[in-house]
Write a protein that holds these residues in place. Structure first.
Motif, PDB file in Angstrom:
ATOM      1  N   UNK A 263       4.708 -19.799 -21.133  1.00  0.00           N
ATOM      2  CA  UNK A 263       3.413 -19.890 -20.463  1.00  0.00           C
ATOM      3  C   UNK A 263       3.019 -18.544 -19.863  1.00  0.00           C
ATOM      4  N   UNK A 264       3.994 -17.926 -19.220  1.00  0.00           N
ATOM      5  CA  UNK A 264       3.675 -16.687 -18.513  1.00  0.00           C
ATOM      6  C   UNK A 264       4.939 -15.878 -18.312  1.00  0.00           C
ATOM      7  N   UNK A 265       4.842 -14.578 -18.559  1.00  0.00           N
ATOM      8  CA  UNK A 265       5.919 -13.672 -18.176  1.00  0.00           C
ATOM      9  C   UNK A 265       5.237 -12.507 -17.483  1.00  0.00           C
ATOM     10  N   UNK A 266       5.729 -12.183 -16.316  1.00  0.00           N
ATOM     11  CA  UNK A 266       5.036 -11.164 -15.539  1.00  0.00           C
ATOM     12  C   UNK A 266       6.057 -10.290 -14.820  1.00  0.00           C
ATOM     13  N   UNK A 267       5.950  -8.990 -15.040  1.00  0.00           N
ATOM     14  CA  UNK A 267       6.857  -8.044 -14.395  1.00  0.00           C
ATOM     15  C   UNK A 267       6.045  -7.206 -13.416  1.00  0.00           C
ATOM     16  N   UNK A 268       6.476  -7.212 -12.170  1.00  0.00           N
ATOM     17  CA  UNK A 268       5.727  -6.478 -11.160  1.00  0.00           C
ATOM     18  C   UNK A 268       6.580  -5.409 -10.487  1.00  0.00           C
ATOM     19  N   UNK A 269       5.915  -4.419  -9.979  1.00  0.00           N
ATOM     20  CA  UNK A 269       6.607  -3.383  -9.212  1.00  0.00           C
ATOM     21  C   UNK A 269       5.856  -3.178  -7.903  1.00  0.00           C
ATOM     22  N   UNK A 270       6.589  -3.319  -6.780  1.00  0.00           N
ATOM     23  CA  UNK A 270       6.001  -3.119  -5.463  1.00  0.00           C
ATOM     24  C   UNK A 270       6.376  -1.726  -4.974  1.00  0.00           C
ATOM     25  N   UNK A 271       5.386  -0.893  -4.720  1.00  0.00           N
ATOM     26  CA  UNK A 271       5.680   0.467  -4.273  1.00  0.00           C
ATOM     27  C   UNK A 271       6.210   0.451  -2.851  1.00  0.00           C
ATOM     28  N   UNK A 272       7.137   1.352  -2.592  1.00  0.00           N
ATOM     29  CA  UNK A 272       7.700   1.487  -1.258  1.00  0.00           C
ATOM     30  C   UNK A 272       6.727   2.294  -0.411  1.00  0.00           C
ATOM     31  N   UNK A 273       6.177   1.688   0.602  1.00  0.00           N
ATOM     32  CA  UNK A 273       5.102   2.348   1.348  1.00  0.00           C
ATOM     33  C   UNK A 273       5.484   2.584   2.797  1.00  0.00           C
ATOM     34  N   UNK A 274       6.793   2.635   3.083  1.00  0.00           N
ATOM     35  CA  UNK A 274       7.206   2.847   4.460  1.00  0.00           C
ATOM     36  C   UNK A 274       6.687   4.174   4.976  1.00  0.00           C
ATOM     37  N   UNK A 275       6.175   4.128   6.161  1.00  0.00           N
ATOM     38  CA  UNK A 275       5.693   5.354   6.775  1.00  0.00           C
ATOM     39  C   UNK A 275       4.255   5.664   6.419  1.00  0.00           C
ATOM     40  N   UNK A 276       3.671   4.906   5.522  1.00  0.00           N
ATOM     41  CA  UNK A 276       2.264   5.129   5.191  1.00  0.00           C
ATOM     42  C   UNK A 276       1.435   4.142   6.011  1.00  0.00           C
ATOM     43  N   UNK A 277       0.661   4.700   6.878  1.00  0.00           N
ATOM     44  CA  UNK A 277      -0.067   3.815   7.795  1.00  0.00           C
ATOM     45  C   UNK A 277      -1.300   3.206   7.158  1.00  0.00           C
ATOM     46  N   UNK A 278      -1.858   3.888   6.195  1.00  0.00           N
ATOM     47  CA  UNK A 278      -3.161   3.467   5.688  1.00  0.00           C
ATOM     48  C   UNK A 278      -3.066   2.433   4.582  1.00  0.00           C
ATOM     49  N   UNK A 279      -1.863   2.144   4.161  1.00  0.00           N
ATOM     50  CA  UNK A 279      -1.746   1.182   3.072  1.00  0.00           C
ATOM     51  C   UNK A 279      -0.559   0.269   3.334  1.00  0.00           C
ATOM     52  N   UNK A 280      -0.750  -0.988   3.093  1.00  0.00           N
ATOM     53  CA  UNK A 280       0.319  -1.954   3.331  1.00  0.00           C
ATOM     54  C   UNK A 280       1.098  -2.301   2.078  1.00  0.00           C
ATOM     55  N   UNK A 281       0.359  -2.665   1.055  1.00  0.00           N
ATOM     56  CA  UNK A 281       1.030  -3.073  -0.172  1.00  0.00           C
ATOM     57  C   UNK A 281       0.366  -2.431  -1.369  1.00  0.00           C
ATOM     58  N   UNK A 282       1.158  -2.163  -2.356  1.00  0.00           N
ATOM     59  CA  UNK A 282       0.642  -1.668  -3.624  1.00  0.00           C
ATOM     60  C   UNK A 282       1.550  -2.230  -4.701  1.00  0.00           C
ATOM     61  N   UNK A 283       0.962  -2.995  -5.569  1.00  0.00           N
ATOM     62  CA  UNK A 283       1.764  -3.625  -6.594  1.00  0.00           C
ATOM     63  C   UNK A 283       1.093  -3.462  -7.942  1.00  0.00           C
ATOM     64  N   UNK A 284       1.883  -3.192  -8.948  1.00  0.00           N
ATOM     65  CA  UNK A 284       1.341  -3.198 -10.298  1.00  0.00           C
ATOM     66  C   UNK A 284       2.127  -4.218 -11.106  1.00  0.00           C
ATOM     67  N   UNK A 285       1.458  -4.818 -12.075  1.00  0.00           N
ATOM     68  CA  UNK A 285       2.204  -5.755 -12.899  1.00  0.00           C
ATOM     69  C   UNK A 285       1.680  -5.775 -14.321  1.00  0.00           C
ATOM     70  N   UNK A 286       2.557  -6.226 -15.196  1.00  0.00           N
ATOM     71  CA  UNK A 286       2.158  -6.438 -16.584  1.00  0.00           C
ATOM     72  C   UNK A 286       2.579  -7.853 -16.938  1.00  0.00           C
ATOM     73  N   UNK A 287       1.701  -8.578 -17.606  1.00  0.00           N
ATOM     74  CA  UNK A 287       2.068  -9.957 -17.910  1.00  0.00           C
ATOM     75  C   UNK A 287       1.567 -10.366 -19.283  1.00  0.00           C
ATOM     76  N   UNK A 288       2.162 -11.423 -19.784  1.00  0.00           N
ATOM     77  CA  UNK A 288       1.719 -11.999 -21.056  1.00  0.00           C
ATOM     78  C   UNK A 288       1.667 -13.497 -20.908  1.00  0.00           C
ATOM     79  N   UNK A 289       0.570 -14.087 -21.368  1.00  0.00           N
ATOM     80  CA  UNK A 289       0.450 -15.539 -21.343  1.00  0.00           C
ATOM     81  C   UNK A 289       0.532 -16.067 -22.766  1.00  0.00           C
ATOM     82  N   UNK A 290       1.045 -17.286 -22.872  1.00  0.00           N
ATOM     83  CA  UNK A 290       1.256 -17.900 -24.185  1.00  0.00           C
ATOM     84  C   UNK A 290       2.076 -16.955 -25.051  1.00  0.00           C
TER      85      UNK A 290
END
Lengths: 338, 1107
Positions: free
Chosen positions: B1036-1063
């Motif tokens: 149904x779905x396969x999804x690989x994500x990467x969450x960037x390490x943003x410690x010490x960066x005040x202006x950004x909380x989360x940054x994630x990229x992902x690649x996925x395939x459905x069916x």
């Protein structure tokens, strides 16, 4: 404390507001159709009530699917026609082979359409007499209803024999399971209806007659046919004579003219079911054309019904009807894509 | 002191509610500004005024500037422009106020550094009791010693307070003996009495109750552990692990007992959901959708999936009976994202994807087709149409599936802003979706705006709003199913014809004699324009007021406004509209559904052991539909399309319709928990529906449930294996009212006939009345067990249910002799029984985390009673012969047809069989079931069942460092699909192209027992040949994500990229594109295919940013 009482008052108000139901809220008030109780009030209502009965007639000649039509019920088992090869059908092939399976839609639909027409005619005969309108117009409308009811029953009794007889419209679901009546009872009703019909119908060609509506001649002709079926030869002959002598009808000079579109509702036509391409079209003629040969423009060519070769050969070559009834040369095929 | 303050405020407010609130806000505001430093008394501080005469405003300003004092006053009651005159230059603040007070006729009262201005008519200047304030500092941490930033520290009984900083530190001034209230969301609040210590160290303990998942149930929420009913939940994280166009997709494979079918793979195509099987025959089997409290939202295609915070599916009667006459098919509750207290969170989500055809159906190529056709003609004694030269070197060899499809592009963007403070919270989002379909030109564009606001107008009055506006434009190509549409033409079009001839005209299959005459699929896709533009607004507003402690009144009003328009044009260049010279259609639909709900709820814990939560209410809902349509043929030029219908010389009669329905309901529920172990729920709803007969407008739907938290019993103590154990039981009755309107009252129908060549309208029999018509009633019993093992590392939920639907709303056949075909009556019974399992397991929980969620559900369905005589019913969709049958003792979804035994190999077999005397070797052998020597309708039998034996979902999530991976597999097993395609693609040669399998046809040399000889006549009986195993297992779905390490960066909380395939994979023996199919839709269309839109495989790259 003052504040508390205010709160309780508010609460009480909200509650009483909410729980005060009103019956009208759940009443259905249709705005796009009318209930029978609110209808059948004047001459126009009576007119549209009889129109609804006529509107059942074309159903027998319109398509079901894949080039099939209810009137094939009578054509396929005949010696004149065969079910077309290569056409995607099942039911009509079985009619052609004299297999009368209750699942064949043609049979079911003929039965259903007939009783739809009968119920609609019964509604006219039930409601229209009470309408305050010109007695002449009323008598004519009732006569048309008698004529059409007889028309439907005549087909039914010939196709199915003893069938349920109902002369009242269906108003609710009590008493909906009817039993079959003897054939003679059905015929008696048909004859009585046609006699009732004859009196107040206009004569074809008169100013009142309209193409599509029943005429005195149509009723008499049908009655003649009923007598003929019942082998009441003398009555049949007398009735037919009446129609011939009425002066309302004449034969075309050319046999083929009777089937020419140009002569629609012509002098030889006693009662015709009406079609108009943009209003209630029928693919009638397309079913008789060879399949997908690009012969005519407006409809698909189904090739559903073909002349039986024996029947075709039974005409001698100098019989004019052979040339008039059959296309002997298949029109030029469209060139293959090259 | 406290009482005095309260009195003062009450005096100020004079009982007027909003004044009170405003003043409290003002006082709060003023008092929180100070709170630091040593307090001074007004009689101790001297001030030198700059001028002897000034207005009030200047006076206050000067004192506030030169002394630590601040003024608090009601703006409305004080004329600040009034002039004040002071006689001496120097004096204490108290003396100044004395003077000012006399001139203004007001009193002043000092409280700490705040001076309250009280308009009394007389002048009193007083200093409120002694304020011995001392500075206090402290640190708030959690149990692990981690600082808690943002915790609230409040001096109890005052408005003095502060919040901890990033390191959990705070400082404020409080008198000795004061009580500090330290609180933070998710932790138990703590009270600390200020003693002589000046540095406090406070440790907050996690609040198990509030940390616990809160589950939305109808008209309220409960803690998950307090649930008594069977409720399936998909949380936000799981919802957003797939790129979604339709929110229903988020449910697929995730909740046991909930079967989600994506029945059209076209962009924006509809989903069908069955919860615990099919209950109904003529009414709907789809669940009720409730979005942010708006009931009966038709489908989910208008909800932007990105806005969804959670989806709850109510399955058993205890959960659904609060929705009464609409609850029988289960309820899907959607909650959208709302603002939270804290600094604004800005999110941006973006996805880019592409999709292509996942499966192609092997068809004959040009030479193969020509060869087959020649063979067929020869068999039928006709002259073949193709020369050997043409067969060997076909001029064109078109792969229509290739020509009519494409790699489709998809993009989806969403910006959201969420935040707020204790008083008001907001959640605002804007989304845009642009999705192409894999068939040429099919496309969906959609834009959404959502605004969710929550306001605490006071600590007793809450105002909340949800508003969403959705606009979409959709070029649809999957209409006209069963007709010669593009997906059908894509398979049936002759391969030896080109897309376009040299002169630029499109080919159609009538270009070859004997062809059925379909336009080629590329022509259909390019030339027919069919746009659906839909604007849908959903809005809801509620006011909740705590009348007295624990008793809340909630009034809400909502509306669902829908405006749809369709613009259709089929041009003169297509064969289908060549002779009519084009066809242009314009139609629109306007719908309004409004609702008003008034509820009272009461929640109290008595004596620490009786936890009562009760609600009751009354609701009103009304729906109105209006539509209008016009169309014309005979356009002089294709230029005008659907934009100028007046140009057509053959206008069709215009159409319009109007109807409405209404519901009036009374509902109530009591949740009672004894000792946190014994949980009871009783709920009921009385629904009145306009759709029902005069004598049966109202229906009553009660339910009861009992749950037992066995793990909290004393005898469970001392063991560590079972951490959670709960037994749930429930029984209740729900209804289904989803039939059309006006079915209980009689009507006249419109007829058309021709008199004297003119259109003439007739009014005649339409429908006979059924004043006894009422809702369908489903009673359901459920027993369930929730088990948590080893500190809930492994949790298991099991539910077993039995449902029986009585008084089926059946469009029951009438004898044709009545002149009618059918009437809606309450006859028949259907049962469903099943069992559901769900396991969640934390397999590995270290640096590397691995979780598994698996679910499986079994359902059995049986028709128990049908009509008075129990006669079979053929409910359609129907093809040339019947596809479905309803028969007592058999499941809904039974397929109907003949049995194919094989192929006649020789004349002798034809003679032996006997029932097909005209057959020739190579023809299909049918079973003569009743052995009467004829193959007819008596030889049909049940040959399959479209309802699956079981459904399952298998979800694995892995987290390693910054990577996360989710793999979802979903399956349906034991269901049949009736594939109608072979009717035309295998048994109707010479009129259309055929399956490549025709190469293995029967010939004297190749005695195939499956595929008949090629021949010019066709065989349209639906048979076992058309029933295929519809079981499948889908990646149904396969999804690989990467969450960037943003410690010490005040202006950004989360940054994630992902690649996925459905069916990403599909394991199935099914011969069509996809066994999850319903070409015709409706209750019985499931699992019946006739050239559906092909299913894509989709790849997506996504980016998710949180600021």
């Amino acid at each position: 404390m003052k504040n508390y009482s205010l709160k309780y008052i508010t609460l009480f108000l909200i509650l009483s507001l909410g729980f005060a139901g009103c019956d009208e809220f759940l009443e259905e008030n249709p705005e796009t159709f009318i209930s029978p109780n609110a209808y059948y009030r004047n001459a126009e209502d009576a007119q549209s009530a009889i129109n609804a009965v006529y509107a059942i007639l074309p159903r027998f000649y319109q398509g079901i699917a894949y080039g099939e039509s209810v009137f094939f019920t009578l054509e396929m088992p005949s010696d004149q026609a065969d079910s077309g090869t290569g056409v995607s059908v099942v039911d009509q092939d079985r009619l052609d082979a004299y297999i009368y399976d209750p699942a064949i839609r043609h049979l079911r639909l003929w039965w259903q359409y007939s009783y739809q027409g009968i119920n609609a005619a019964n509604s006219v005969l039930y409601y229209v007499p009470e309408i305050d309108m010109s007695e002449n117009a009323k008598a004519r409308i009732l006569s048309e209803a008698y004529y059409l009811r007889a028309y439907f029953y005549f087909d039914l009794v010939r196709l199915f024999g003893a069938v349920p007889l109902t002369v009242e419209p269906t108003l609710n679901i009590s008493n909906v399971n009817l039993t079959r009546e003897d054939v003679t009872v059905i015929y008696d009703q048909i004859i009585q209806d046609l006699i009732n019909a004859e009196h107040h119908l206009p004569v074809a060609g008169s100013i009142e007659a309209e193409h599509g509506r029943a005429t005195k001649g149509a009723a008499s002709t049908l009655l003649a046919k009923v007598y003929l079926t019942l082998e009441r030869w003398e009555e049949a002959s007398n009735k037919a004579e009446e129609v011939v002598n009425s002066g309302a009808y004449q034969l075309f000079d050319d046999y083929a003219d009777a089937f020419d579109v140009e002569n629609k509702n012509g002098k030889e036509h006693i009662f015709s079911i009406q079609f108009e391409r943009t209003i209630n079209s029928s693919n009638f003629h397309a079913w008789f054309l060879p399949r997908y040969r690009g012969i005519q423009a407006n409809t698909e060519e189904f090739g559903a019904i073909l002349p039986n070769m024996e029947f075709y050969n039974s005409y001698s070559d100098d019989d004019y009807r052979k040339a008039a009834n059959f296309i002997q040369v298949i029109p030029q095929l469209m060139d293959l894509v090259s | 002191m406290k009482n005095k303050l309260l009195k003062a405020i009450l005096m100020l407010s004079k009982g007027f509610l909003y004044g009170l609130i405003l003043q409290m806000l003002l006082v709060n505001f003023a008092s929180i500004m100070q709170a630091k430093g040593q307090y001074k008394r007004i009689d101790e501080v001297s001030i030198r005024l700059s001028v002897p005469s000034m207005n009030v405003r200047q006076f206050f300003k000067e004192i506030e500037r030169k002394t630590p004092f601040k003024f608090a006053y009601d703006n409305k009651k004080l004329d600040k422009s009034q002039l004040l005159v002071f006689d001496s230059e120097l004096g204490t603040v108290e003396e100044r106020l004395q003077v000012a007070g006399q001139q203004l006729q007001v009193s002043f009262r000092q409280m700490n550094h705040t001076i309250d201005v009280v308009p009394t008519g007389q002048t009193v200047v007083q200093v409120m009791a002694e304020v011995e304030l001392r500075p206090i500092t402290g640190t708030v941490t959690d149990e692990n010693g981690e600082p808690i930033p943002g915790a609230t520290v409040l001096v109890e009984g005052t408005n003095t307070g502060t919040a901890t900083d990033i390191d959990g530190n705070f400082s404020l001034d409080a008198e000795e003996g004061a009580v500090l209230l330290v609180s933070f969301i998710g932790y138990e609040s703590q009270r600390i009495t200020v003693g002589n210590q000046s540095n406090l160290s406070i440790t907050l303990v996690e609040d198990q109750a509030s940390l616990e998942e809160v589950v939305v149930i109808g008209y309220g929420t409960v803690n998950k552990s307090d649930l008594t009913g069977s409720v399936g939940i998909v949380d936000s994280e799981l919802i957003h692990s797939r790129p979604l166009t339709n929110a229903a997709d988020a449910l697929q494979g995730r909740i046991p007992g909930v079967q989600v079918m994506n029945n059209s793979a076209a962009p924006g195509g509809n989903f069908s959901i069955r919860i615990r099987g099919s209950n109904s025959i003529s009414a709907t089997n789809e669940p009720l959708y409730v979005v942010d409290g708006i009931i009966g939202v038709g489908g989910l295609q208008f909800i932007n999936p990105n806005d969804i915070a959670s989806i709850e599916v109510l399955k058993d009667a205890s959960a659904t009976s609060i929705y009464g006459a609409r609850g029988a098919n289960g309820v899907v509750l959607i909650s959208t994202k709302r603002g939270k207290v804290g600094k604004p969170q800005i999110t941006y989500d973006s996805q880019f994807g592409f999709s292509n055809m996942a499966r192609k159906i092997p068809m004959l190529n040009a030479s193969q087709y020509m060869q087959m056709e020649n063979e067929a003609y020869l068999y039928s004694g006709l002259t073949p149409q193709f020369t050997q030269e043409q067969i060997q070197n076909p001029e064109f060899d078109t792969d229509w599936q290739e020509e009519a499809t494409r790699t489709a592009f998809r993009q989806n963007h969403q910006i959201g802003v969420y935040g707020g403070n204790e008083q008001s919270k907001y959640g605002i989002s804007i989304g845009y979706l642009d999705e192409e379909g894999i068939m040429l030109n099919s496309k969906l564009e959609r834009a959404n705006i959502r605004i969710n606001l929550d306001n605490n107008l006071s600590d007793k009055l809450v105002l909340g709003t949800s508003l969403t506006i959705n606009h979409s434009k959709d070029r649809r190509i999957d209409t006209d199913n069963g007709g010669l549409n593009a997906s059908r033409a894509m398979l049936e079009m002759f391969p030896f014809l080109p897309v376009k001839y040299e002169d630029g005209t499109y080919s159609n299959s009538a270009d070859h004699p004997g062809g059925e005459g379909t336009d080629n699929p590329v022509a259909i896709l390019n030339e027919i324009e069919d746009y659906f533009t839909i604007t849908r607004t959903l809005g809801n507003l509620f006011l909740e007021y705590e009348v007295i402690k624990d008793l809340k009144v909630r009034i809400s009003g909502g509306a669902d406004i829908n405006y749809e328009s369709r613009n259709y044009y089929s041009p003169r260049t297509l064969r289908r509209t060549r002779n009519t010279r084009g066809l242009a259609i314009r139609s629109n639909v306007r719908e309004l559904s409004w609702q008003n709900e008034n509820t009272i709820s009461y929640q109290k814990i008595l004596n620490g052991r009786h936890d009562i939560n009760a609600m009751m209410g009354v609701t009103w809902q009304q729906f109105r539909h209006e539509n209008f349509g016009a169309s014309t043929r005979g356009l002089n030029d294709d230029f005008f399309k659907f934009n100028n219908l007046g140009i057509g010389d053959t206008p069709q009669p215009p159409t319009s319709n109007t109807f409405d329905w209404a519901l009036n309901s009374y509902l109530g529920r009591i949740n009672y928990i004894l000792d946190k172990k014994y949980l009871f729920t009783v709920s009921a709803r009385m629904d009145g529906s306009s759709k029902f007969g005069e004598s049966n407008k109202y229906g009553f739907f009660p339910s009861g449930a009992f749950a037992w938290r066995i793990s909290d019993e004393g005898f469970m103590e001392g063991q560590e294996i079972i951490s959670d154990l709960k037994l749930r039981t429930s029984y209740g009755i729900t209804g289904n009212q989803e039939i059309g309107v006006f079915n209980s009252i009689s009507s006249l129908a419109t007829y058309t006939y021709i008199i004297d060549g003119q259109r003439t309208i007739g009014l005649g029999p339409g429908r006979i009345p059924n004043p006894d018509l009422r809702w369908e009633k489903t009673s359901q019993g459920n027993i369930g067990l929730d088990i948590g093992l080893v500190n809930n590392r492994l949790s298991l939920t099991i539910d077993a249910y039995y449902k029986q639907t009585n008084d089926l709303l059946l469009n029951a056949p009438l004898p044709y002799t009545t002149g009618y075909e059918s009437i809606f009556r309450n006859i028949g019974r259907v049962e469903n029984r099943g069992i559901e399992f769900m396991i969640s397991s934390v397999n590995v929980d270290r640096d590397f985390q691995w979780n598994t969620d698996a679910n499986i559900s079994f359902n059995d369905n049986e028709v128990l009673e049908l009509g008075a005589e129990g006669d079979d019913i053929f409910p359609g969709p129907g093809f040339v012969t019947q596809t479905n049958i309803l028969r007592v003792g058999q499941p809904i979804g039974s397929l109907w047809g003949w049995t194919r035994l094989g192929i006649f190999q020789n004349e002798e077999e034809v003679l032996t069989h006997g029932a097909q005397p005209n057959a020739q070797p190579g023809d299909i052998i049918y079973l003569d079931l009743n052995e009467d020597g004829v193959i007819d309708s008596q030889d049909q039998s049940i040959i399959g069942n479209t309802a699956p034996k079981y459904n399952f979902g298998f979800i694995n999530t892995f987290v390693y460092k910054n990577f996360d991976l989710i793999i979802e597999i979903q399956g349906v097993q034991g269901n049949d699909v009736m594939n109608l395609n072979p009717i035309v693609l295998e048994d109707r040669q010479t009129q259309a192209n055929s399956y490549a399998t025709l190469l293995d046809r029967w010939t004297p040399e190749n005695p195939s027992n499956t595929i008949a000889r090629v021949r010019k006549n066709s065989d349209l009986r639906l048979s076992t040949r058309h029933v295929e195993d519809g079981s499948f297992i889908r990646g149904r779905n396969i999804s690989l994500g990467y969450n960037f390490n943003l410690q010490g960066k005040e202006w950004i909380n989360t940054l994630k990229v992902f690649a996925s395939a459905q069916n990403f994979f599909l394991i199935s023996d099914y011969g069509g594109y996809d066994p999850e199919v319903s070409t015709y839709g409706g209750n019985f269309g499931q699992g019946i295919e006739f050239s559906s839109y092909p299913t894509p495989r989709t790849f997506t790259l996504g980016l998710s940013v949180g600021l």
